[in-house]
Design an enzyme around this catalytic site. Structure first.
Site, PDB file in Angstrom:
ATOM      1  N   HIS A  17       0.840  -1.204   0.000  1.00 56.22           N
ATOM      2  CA  HIS A  17       0.000   0.000   0.000  1.00 56.22           C
ATOM      3  C   HIS A  17       0.881   1.263   0.000  1.00 56.22           C
ATOM      4  CE1 HIS A  17      -3.391   2.638   1.366  1.00 56.22           C
ATOM      5  NE2 HIS A  17      -2.405   3.256   1.988  1.00 56.22           N
ATOM      6  N   GLU A  18       1.893   1.260   0.862  1.00 56.02           N
ATOM      7  CA  GLU A  18       2.788   2.427   0.937  1.00 56.02           C
ATOM      8  C   GLU A  18       3.556   2.612  -0.375  1.00 56.02           C
ATOM      9  OE1 GLU A  18       2.626   4.593   3.295  1.00 56.02           O
ATOM     10  OE2 GLU A  18       1.208   3.339   4.419  1.00 56.02           O
ATOM     11  N   HIS A  56       1.428   4.343  -2.929  1.00 61.23           N
ATOM     12  CA  HIS A  56       1.437   5.806  -2.853  1.00 61.23           C
ATOM     13  C   HIS A  56       2.595   6.378  -3.661  1.00 61.23           C
ATOM     14  CE1 HIS A  56      -1.828   6.587  -0.168  1.00 61.23           C
ATOM     15  NE2 HIS A  56      -1.336   5.893   0.830  1.00 61.23           N
ATOM     16  N   GLU A  60      -5.979   6.925  -1.160  1.00 61.10           N
ATOM     17  CA  GLU A  60      -6.011   5.697  -0.352  1.00 61.10           C
ATOM     18  C   GLU A  60      -6.643   4.543  -1.134  1.00 61.10           C
ATOM     19  OE1 GLU A  60      -4.312   5.323   2.316  1.00 61.10           O
ATOM     20  OE2 GLU A  60      -3.826   7.457   2.344  1.00 61.10           O
ATOM     21  N   ASP A 101      -4.710   1.157  -2.143  1.00 60.47           N
ATOM     22  CA  ASP A 101      -5.297  -0.135  -1.761  1.00 60.47           C
ATOM     23  C   ASP A 101      -5.377  -1.071  -2.976  1.00 60.47           C
ATOM     24  OD1 ASP A 101      -5.579   0.571   0.846  1.00 60.47           O
ATOM     25  OD2 ASP A 101      -7.768   0.781   0.822  1.00 60.47           O
TER      26      ASP A 101
HETATM   27 ZN   LIG Z   1      -2.257   5.229   2.615  1.00 58.94          ZN
END
Ligand SMILES: [Zn+2]
Length: 416
Positions: free
Chosen positions: A277-278, A281, A358, A362
């Site tokens: 997930h990070e 980003h 987000e 995801d």
């Molecule tokens: Zn996040």
């Protein structure tokens, strides 16, 4: 009372009122569902834990309302009774009207204005967080943090404020464009400097130890084309039981930081999903996008500052003497205290953009893991361990939440 003060009082009441209504709406919504665990959460949370999360929401909401009322009262007193001009005269009389003297006056007045909120900070840590078992900080550590924070704020803020004040006198009517440029460069530097030099002053950050977890996480980083140089583990448990992971920096200064509390709570699959997930980003360009947003909003703020510096009525309305005219510090002080009354209304917009990111991160994590299950498990654990409110009111969450709710995230993970 002049029109400027009337507008100020109206904005203050409107913000306070909206904020409290949203808080109460949100709390009622959660409490109305307290008797049994809603269907979609039954798999992973038992009734006592679920009810504890509602108690925690209630305690935080009450605390938030009391401190909002208190802050608004302090702000009204400071601005309506002429406390600010008295402070300004006192400190300027003592420190003079030179660049460094004015910068110091601004810093010190800012510090004095921060004093009323200290008891609330204390209560929040040692009463509220303590009661729910989250607080791990000691009183000594808390005091040390405040002292360190102030010294650091001074070391960085004082020269920056002096530069800003210098620009006003040296750069003429377009000083705010230069002010913005300085501020923007400062922000860029901080994105890199913060995790490298500032965070280590408060926490221990160590590269993840050798072992299966490290091998798996680095393999994931390679697979997603991230090529991590290091994954850092931060001793978040020094202060709080809350767990987290975040990403900072850019280019070769990029860093992924996992809290030790997170590593303790999750198994390897789940940690992999959080890391994915990070990385999402990063790979999806969220960091430059957020930085561009921040730059745009600070450009707007500087434009307003530039305009207010030439508006004599502004400082005068708040009881500043004519002798303070043409000085930037009164305008900066007022701006500092008042801007929240306006930026509050932008919160739904910035939250919305953040939530969009987000969802995207995801989806990236799901695709990198080949399944929605690990991230879904990780999110469930995060919500449970942090006693997050599982059923926020939709209006409240769309206004305040930087992350979608658990239900929203799981739905998007499964079906989109
Ligand atoms: Zn996040």
């Amino acid at each position: 009372m002049n029109i400027v003060l009337v507008v100020f009082v109206l904005l203050l009441v409107l913000k306070l009122g909206t904020s409290i209504v949203l808080d109460l709406l949100n709390l009622r919504y959660a409490q109305a569902r307290a008797d049994e665990v809603p269907e979609s959460f039954r798999d992973f949370i038992d009734l006592p834990t679920y009810q504890k999360s509602i108690d925690y929401t209630a305690a935080k909401t009450r605390f938030g309302i009391v401190s909002d009322l208190y802050d608004a009262g302090v702000l009204a007193l400071v601005l309506l009774l002429g406390v600010l001009p008295s402070f300004y005269e006192l400190f300027s009389g003592w420190l003079g009207f030179g660049v460094w003297g004015q910068a110091l006056a601004l810093f010190l007045i800012g510090m004095v204005l921060g004093i009323p909120s200290i008891p609330f900070d204390w209560w929040g840590t040692f009463k509220l967080e303590e009661r729910f078992g989250f607080n791990k900080s000691t009183k000594k550590l808390w005091v040390m943090d405040k002292v360190k924070g102030t010294i650091l704020g001074f070391a960085i803020g004082y020269p920056l404020l002096a530069l800003l004040i210098y620009l006003v006198s040296a750069a003429g009517s377009l000083w705010w464009v230069w002010g913005f440029a300085v501020f923007f460069i400062f922000q860029l530097v901080m994105v890199v400097a913060y995790p490298m030099f500032i965070m280590p002053l408060f926490n221990k950050l160590e590269p993840m130890g050798e072992g299966d977890l490290k091998t798996r996480l680095f393999a994931l980083a390679d697979r997603t084309g991230f090529q991590a140089q290091t994954i850092l583990v931060m001793d978040g448990s020094k202060r709080s039981g809350h767990s987290n992971a975040f990403f900072s920096g850019f280019g070769r200064f990029r860093r992924i930081v996992l809290f030790d509390t997170l590593i303790e709570q999750m198994d390897t699959d789940e940690l992999e999903a959080v890391l994915a997930h990070e990385i999402g980003h990063y790979k999806l360009g969220h960091i430059p996008k957020m930085m561009a947003m921040a730059a745009l909003s600070s450009l707007g703020m500087f434009a307003v500052l530039g305009w207010l510096t030439n508006a004599d009525w502004f400082a005068q309305a708040f009881h500043f003497e004519a002798s303070a005219q043409g000085q930037i510090v009164p305008v900066l002080l007022l701006f500092m205290l008042l801007s929240g009354l306006v930026t509050f209304w932008l919160s739904p917009l910035t939250s919305r953009l953040s939530r969009k990111h987000e969802y995207e991160a995801d989806a990236f994590a799901r695709d990198a893991m080949g399944s929605y299950a690990p991230l879904s498990q990780a999110l469930r654990k995060l919500h449970k361990e942090n006693l997050s409110n599982l059923t926020p009111h939709p209006i409240y969450s769309s206004f305040h939440y930087s992350h979608p709710t658990l239900v929203e995230r799981e739905a998007s993970l499964r079906f989109e």
